[in-house]
Design a protein around this motif. Structure first.
Motif, PDB file in Angstrom:
ATOM      1  N   UNK A 277       0.834  -1.212   0.000  1.00 28.51           N
ATOM      2  CA  UNK A 277       0.000   0.000   0.000  1.00 28.51           C
ATOM      3  C   UNK A 277       0.862   1.254   0.000  1.00 28.51           C
ATOM      4  N   UNK A 278       1.771   1.316  -0.943  1.00 29.02           N
ATOM      5  CA  UNK A 278       2.675   2.456  -1.049  1.00 29.02           C
ATOM      6  C   UNK A 278       1.902   3.755  -1.204  1.00 29.02           C
ATOM      7  N   UNK A 279       2.214   4.704  -0.337  1.00 30.35           N
ATOM      8  CA  UNK A 279       1.529   5.988  -0.372  1.00 30.35           C
ATOM      9  C   UNK A 279       0.105   5.937   0.137  1.00 30.35           C
ATOM     10  N   UNK A 280      -0.268   4.801   0.706  1.00 27.73           N
ATOM     11  CA  UNK A 280      -1.629   4.607   1.234  1.00 27.73           C
ATOM     12  C   UNK A 280      -2.697   4.827   0.155  1.00 27.73           C
ATOM     13  N   UNK A 281      -2.363   4.439  -1.085  1.00 22.28           N
ATOM     14  CA  UNK A 281      -3.298   4.683  -2.202  1.00 22.28           C
ATOM     15  C   UNK A 281      -3.414   3.481  -3.143  1.00 22.28           C
ATOM     16  N   UNK A 282      -2.863   2.313  -2.784  1.00 23.31           N
ATOM     17  CA  UNK A 282      -2.870   1.165  -3.689  1.00 23.31           C
ATOM     18  C   UNK A 282      -3.934   0.151  -3.253  1.00 23.31           C
ATOM     19  N   UNK A 283      -5.049   0.168  -3.958  1.00 22.87           N
ATOM     20  CA  UNK A 283      -6.186  -0.674  -3.576  1.00 22.87           C
ATOM     21  C   UNK A 283      -6.689  -1.571  -4.699  1.00 22.87           C
ATOM     22  N   UNK A 284      -5.980  -1.587  -5.831  1.00 18.87           N
ATOM     23  CA  UNK A 284      -6.372  -2.443  -6.941  1.00 18.87           C
ATOM     24  C   UNK A 284      -5.258  -3.442  -7.234  1.00 18.87           C
ATOM     25  N   UNK A 285      -5.664  -4.619  -7.714  1.00 16.61           N
ATOM     26  CA  UNK A 285      -4.704  -5.699  -7.861  1.00 16.61           C
ATOM     27  C   UNK A 285      -4.143  -5.830  -9.260  1.00 16.61           C
ATOM     28  N   UNK A 286      -2.898  -6.295  -9.315  1.00 13.40           N
ATOM     29  CA  UNK A 286      -2.267  -6.595 -10.600  1.00 13.40           C
ATOM     30  C   UNK A 286      -1.505  -7.901 -10.496  1.00 13.40           C
ATOM     31  N   UNK A 287      -1.180  -8.431 -11.660  1.00 16.29           N
ATOM     32  CA  UNK A 287      -0.450  -9.690 -11.761  1.00 16.29           C
ATOM     33  C   UNK A 287       0.885  -9.407 -12.425  1.00 16.29           C
ATOM     34  N   UNK A 288       1.946  -9.643 -11.699  1.00 15.40           N
ATOM     35  CA  UNK A 288       3.279  -9.374 -12.235  1.00 15.40           C
ATOM     36  C   UNK A 288       3.862 -10.641 -12.845  1.00 15.40           C
ATOM     37  N   UNK A 289       4.435 -10.499 -13.990  1.00 15.40           N
ATOM     38  CA  UNK A 289       4.894 -11.607 -14.828  1.00 15.40           C
ATOM     39  C   UNK A 289       5.740 -12.604 -14.045  1.00 15.40           C
ATOM     40  N   UNK A 290       5.240 -13.823 -13.933  1.00 18.77           N
ATOM     41  CA  UNK A 290       5.967 -14.968 -13.352  1.00 18.77           C
ATOM     42  C   UNK A 290       6.307 -14.828 -11.881  1.00 18.77           C
TER      43      UNK A 290
END
Length: 334
Positions: A277-290
């Motif tokens: 939660x860098x900057x207290x603003x990361x609330x959506x998910x992603x998939x990082x390659x491998x």
């Protein structure tokens, strides 16, 4: 033998499973066959295409984008057949007006369709009180009686009608005309890698409009399959892709878009040090390659993955609504 000489038998055999017949086919001419597109669109023989009324209001840009993502465009009454089909679509509705694909965004007062046809070439007339003189009202709305007026493009929200012309496309094994969906037999599921960078919310809307949903990984096997599908794409795209999970309440409780806690979804491997939660603003998910999952800014623009079941756009039976299979039409002379 005399019967053969006196009768001319013309045999037509069709094995049609969501495929389009030639434009001059008898089935199309006599309205005995309906081509397949998607269950939420209605085919109109008079316009050789499908219409869909969207009940949820949107601004002009949002309406155009959703129609495009669904495979069509904002409907525009360029001729009398389309005008009547659009009027019929609104019968029984209580809406005052709907957006259509006509605007004067480029130059106030110069109204054109989204395909560049001038308003004067369309069978349309202004309402009895005429167009508004507000220079910010540059998008056209359509009434059930066939008249039009202008309204704000972005401030106002209206229902809208999408149109898809019948162009002899065929449904793929993924149950869509979108050829970018790739079928994975082992998972009996289809996937599409979107290289277009956009926000998480727009990615969600795009997948939904395509009859799919943002990727929800349910196993390591599925993760590896998606990684393989992403390999042909540029490294800067495949390295980080939006996926279908969020911290909806901003409380560190991650769930899939289906409401399942991430830990119970079958795959919950985070990248090292994530979620942070860098900057207290990361609330959506992603998939990082491998590597695994990452939390991201929801408004960051990234590529994304849509996941689709083969029957998601077909009628409730899971099969095309009308199929002509091994049918014969015989014409006799005399």
């Amino acid at each position: 033998m005399r019967i053969l000489l006196c009768s001319v038998l013309i045999l037509f055999r069709f094995t049609v499973r969501g495929t389009a017949l030639p434009e001059d086919s008898l089935e199309e001419k006599f309205h005995t066959w309906t081509p397949e597109f998607r269950y939420d669109y209605t085919y109109h023989h008079g316009i050789r295409g499908w219409l869909k009324l969207h009940h949820v209001p949107a601004n002009f840009a949002e309406a155009g984008n959703r129609c495009k993502y669904e495979g069509g465009e904002l409907a525009t009454p360029l001729d009398l057949e389309m005008l009547e089909a659009m009027k019929d679509t609104l019968i029984g509705e209580t809406y005052q007006s709907v957006f259509i694909g006509v605007h004067s965004i480029f130059s106030y007062g110069d109204y054109y369709s989204i395909k560049g046809v001038p308003l004067g070439r369309m069978p349309l007339s202004w309402t009895k009180w005429g167009p508004s003189f507000d220079i910010d009202k540059r998008c056209v709305v359509f009434f059930q009686n066939g008249t039009i007026t202008n309204d704000y493009c972005n401030k106002a929200g209206h229902p809208y009608i999408c149109y898809k012309r019948h162009e002899n496309e065929t449904l793929s094994i993924c149950g869509t005309i979108d050829k970018d969906y790739m079928y994975v037999p082992d998972l009996d599921t289809c996937y599409k890698i979107h290289a277009r960078r956009t926000t998480w919310r727009d990615a969600f809307m795009t997948c939904s409009a395509e009859g799919a949903h943002l990727l929800v990984i349910n196993s390591e096997k599925e993760m590896k399959s998606v990684v393989n599908l992403a390999k042909p794409f540029p490294r800067d795209i495949q390295i980080d892709l939006f996926a279908g999970f969020v911290d909806l309440n901003k409380a560190g409780q991650w769930t899939t878009i289906h409401g399942v806690p991430l830990e119970e979804s079958g795959f919950a491997i985070w990248n090292t040090g994530e979620p942070n939660n860098s900057g207290k603003t990361e609330y959506c998910g992603s998939f990082q390659y491998s590597t695994g999952y990452n939390d991201e800014l929801c408004d960051k623009k990234m590529g994304f993955v849509c996941e689709k079941k083969k029957d998601s756009l077909l009628p409730a039976t899971g099969k095309p609504s009308r199929i002509l299979t091994d049918q014969f039409i015989i014409f006799k002379k005399g």
